[in-house]
Scaffold this active site. Structure first.
Site, PDB file in Angstrom:
ATOM      1  N   ARG A 272      48.889  40.285  38.566  1.00 28.96           N
ATOM      2  CA  ARG A 272      47.696  40.094  39.385  1.00 28.96           C
ATOM      3  C   ARG A 272      46.481  40.011  38.464  1.00 28.96           C
ATOM      4  NH1 ARG A 272      46.626  45.221  42.074  1.00 28.96           N
ATOM      5  NH2 ARG A 272      44.861  45.390  40.671  1.00 28.96           N
ATOM      6  N   HIS A 276      42.595  44.173  42.946  1.00 31.04           N
ATOM      7  CA  HIS A 276      43.403  44.292  44.160  1.00 31.04           C
ATOM      8  C   HIS A 276      42.761  43.529  45.317  1.00 31.04           C
ATOM      9  CE1 HIS A 276      46.082  46.043  47.120  1.00 31.04           C
ATOM     10  NE2 HIS A 276      45.052  46.480  47.802  1.00 31.04           N
ATOM     11  N   TYR A 285      41.565  51.442  36.083  1.00 30.78           N
ATOM     12  CA  TYR A 285      42.966  51.826  35.954  1.00 30.78           C
ATOM     13  C   TYR A 285      43.797  50.896  35.068  1.00 30.78           C
ATOM     14  CZ  TYR A 285      43.381  48.389  39.765  1.00 30.78           C
ATOM     15  OH  TYR A 285      43.306  47.254  40.547  1.00 30.78           O
TER      16      TYR A 285
END
Length: 382
Positions: A272, A276, A285
């Site tokens: 990805r 998100h 993160y």
């Protein structure tokens, strides 16, 4: 009641030695390395028209992701979960299905729905927040986009099972992310599909993170595809950034399901590239250097580079693909300039076949509030 043991088999039954497994699990295990086709001699075996069509879809898919992200930043979408970097999986998933087959997507799989034929404005309606859902699932045989993780998977299995019982030639392709494999619905769905030999293909897009949780903190399995052996179904591991490899593996799995062979669990290893959603700060993160490493394996660039090397694409073909993709994006922008004015009372439509007392009570409360607001606005104007 007589208890049947291994030594008291019914007459005519075939005895199996207790120390020999009923099947060899090695036949169910996936590849140890993700399957790749691009850059190998196998790529030359593909039909040129299919190669060009896949390139156009992947190229347009990237432009779609960029445009939808821009709409979210402009406030014209409430949220947008991009599939930037996952376009190969999205395109291949829709491309392998026949007209009578069904696609069961997640909230992130709007691109797959669009490739399947869903109007892009309708596919994004749920992200806009102006209606319960945006499109007619029966028109293109695309189930509603599932926001709860993995809840669409048992539905997909039930749908496939029902189709088989009715004698219909239907295969269901159910999509899920790596995070969804940590949900109980995933395990229950694959288990039931295996027991029933339901015509379902499970496509796990392993994009590295379940929101902010990396895969290593979700499972200690060698791969998600390795989980298939525990359910008694074959697992396949494929390079999710190689559209030809994903297309090949899914096409084989769909054919197997159609022929009565039962389900297949496919793990497509991808990444990805975007956060998100547009509201996520992925720098909290993950190391952005990791993102840059994966950008060098961008499925759009990998496909273009490979097809150029094969002589399938040239500058003119790429420019034509770019013009077509820009026309797609421009049309999407234009249609989003007309903001809808949803009726708040439609919140209570299509919730139940017959409205419950609680729902009628809430409906009456909202109607009274709207009436009071309208009266107050009228008094201010006088």
């Amino acid at each position: 009641m007589t208890l049947l043991t291994h030594d008291s088999c019914p007459p005519g039954a075939v005895r199996e030695p207790l120390d020999v497994p009923r099947s060899d699990p090695r036949s169910l295990l996936p590849e140890r390395e993700p399957l790749r086709v691009l850059g190998t001699p196998a790529a030359a075996e593909y039909d040129v028209d299919l190669l060009r069509a896949l390139f156009q879809e992947v190229f347009t898919g990237r432009r779609y992701n960029l445009q939808a992200t821009a709409l979210a930043k402009q406030g014209r979408l409430a949220v947008y979960p991009a599939t930037t970097g996952q376009e190969a999986c999205e395109v291949a998933a829709a491309a392998v299905l026949s007209t009578q087959d069904w696609l069961f997507p997640t909230y992130r799989d709007t691109l797959a729905a669009i490739v399947r034929g869903v109007d892009p404005v309708e596919a994004l309606t749920v992200m806009r927040g102006d209606w319960h859902h945006g499109y007619d699932p029966y028109e293109h045989r695309v189930a509603p986009l599932s926001t709860p993780l993995a809840t669409q998977l048992p539905h997909a299995v039930g749908f496939a099972r029902a189709a088989r019982l009715k004698g219909e030639d239907t295969v269901v392709l159910a999509m899920v992310g790596d995070g969804g494999t940590s949900e109980g619905d995933f395990h229950e769905a694959v288990n039931f599909a295996a027991v029933w030999k339901a015509p379902v293909v499970f496509l796990v897009q392993n994009n590295g993170f379940a929101i902010s949780v990396p895969l290593a903190k979700q499972t200690a399995a060698l791969s998600l595809a390795d989980k298939a052996v525990g359910f008694g179904v074959p697992g396949r591991l494929v390079d999710g950034n190689d559209v030809l490899a994903v297309h090949q593996v899914l096409d084989e799995a769909v054919s197997r399901a159609r022929d009565g062979g039962g389900p297949t669990l496919v793990e497509a290893v991808t990444y990805r590239l975007d956060p998100h959603t547009n509201s996520d700060d992925d720098s909290r993160y993950r190391d952005l250097s990791e993102v840059e490493q994966w950008r060098r394996r961008d499925p759009v660039l990998v496909l273009e580079r490979s097809l150029r090397g094969m002589g399938v694409l040239d500058d003119d073909a790429v420019e034509q693909a770019a013009r077509s993709a820009e026309e797609f994006a421009a049309n999407l922008r234009k249609r989003y300039n007309h903001a809808p004015s949803p009726d708040p009372m439609t919140l209570f439509s299509h919730v139940y076949a017959e409205k419950t007392p609680q729902l009628r009570e809430q409906e009456a409360m909202l109607r009274a509030e709207l009436r009071a607001e309208a009266q107050a606005e009228g008094n201010e104007q006088q």
